[in-house]
Design an enzyme around this catalytic site. Structure first.
Site, PDB file in Angstrom:
ATOM      1  CG  ASP A  52      -2.088  -1.098   1.211  1.00 45.87           C
ATOM      2  OD1 ASP A  52      -2.071  -1.450   0.141  1.00 45.87           O
ATOM      3  OD2 ASP A  52      -2.393  -1.523   2.053  1.00 45.87           O
ATOM      4  CD  GLU A 168      -5.266  -1.661   5.251  1.00 43.33           C
ATOM      5  OE1 GLU A 168      -5.147  -0.523   5.217  1.00 43.33           O
ATOM      6  OE2 GLU A 168      -4.078  -2.391   5.266  1.00 43.33           O
TER       7      GLU A 168
END
Length: 282
Positions: A52, A168
């Site tokens: 990420d 997430e």
């Protein structure tokens, strides 16, 4: 409260169609336009060694390079924020080599995070439940990292990039006002496999693209995989966000996580926003 799979995906910005190259260009353009319009001159982002932060940093570095090519002063500052010695430091260094940021700053958060925990426990140690101290310490670490990034951003006239992505966000797997705090979210709306696809398109090495994701916040469980905490796999989460059918047990677990973490995706609540039992989703 939204409880329909399609509505949730839409709320989190996940689109039915996806092209890695087009998404990379769109998000680079977004970063360029926003920095220019804000009259700021830098982006700041913590680099963990995971995909990420790697993907977001590669987008940011390309954005500031293009801005400079167009005559605008801009730079990207990559920040290493280890807690003492990071277990996967080698991966973080590999990521930095791939990103080739304009500047690298390293700040050890251990002294600050430990001091904060010690002071809180000195005054209110009786409030900490047995076995949960390490978890709370992890949240202090995450928030300490964001304090450091905002200190740097304030010093250079910059904006802090967050690495929030749809998988997430769906599971609420971030620390509120820690890694969940940022000025701009270039990965928003991408599930995990799409983040990986964008990183691959930008030239990230496969060993980093497919590295096992971990928050690495709890000292008693270093490098614990995210999926262990979820109880479902990223493939199942990504399939859910793409409108595919998954096992009923996994679907129920995802719905439960989404509902329980609604407060994390909401702005601070005000009287005019409040409807009993339903935190206003962002």
């Amino acid at each position: 409260m939204l409880d329909d799979q399609t509505d949730i995906a839409h709320t989190l910005g996940v689109t039915p169609d996806f092209n890695a190259g087009q998404e990379a260009e769109r998000r680079i353009g977004f970063l360029m336009d926003y920095l220019s319009a804000s009259s700021m001159r830098a982006y700041v982002l913590g680099i963990s060694g995971g995909v990420d932060s790697l993907a977001a940093a590669m987008l940011a570095q390309r954005a500031v390079e293009r801005l400079r090519d167009n005559g605008h002063g801009a730079e990207f500052i990559a920040v290493r924020l280890p807690y003492g010695v990071q277990a996967d430091e080698a991966d973080a260094q590999k990521a930095l080599a791939v990103i080739n940021p304009d500047r690298i700053v390293t700040i050890d958060i251990k002294p600050a995070a430990d001091a904060m925990l010690e002071e809180v426990r000195r005054e209110a140690g009786d409030l900490f439940k047995d076995g949960r101290t390490d978890f709370h310490h992890g949240n202090i670490k995450a928030r300490s990292r964001m304090i450091a990034q905002y200190a740097l951003a304030g010093a250079v006239g910059g904006l802090v990039i967050g690495t929030d992505q749809a998988a997430e966000a769906l599971m609420g797997f971030f620390t509120k006002f820690g890694d969940g705090a940022a000025d701009i979210l270039p990965l928003s709306g991408l599930n995990k496999r799409r983040v990986r696809a964008v990183a691959s398109h930008l030239g990230a090495p496969q060993e980093l693209v497919f590295k096992v994701p971990t928050a690495d916040l709890e000292s008693n469980a270093p490098l614990r995989p995210d999926e262990d905490a979820y109880g479902v796999t990223y493939d199942e989460i990504d399939d859910f966000l793409e409108g595919k059918t998954i096992a009923e047990s996994s679907r129920n677990r995802i719905f439960a996580a989404y509902r329980a973490s609604a407060h994390k995706r909401a702005l601070p609540v005000a009287p005019q926003d409040w409807k009993a039992g339903e935190p206003k989703a962002r």
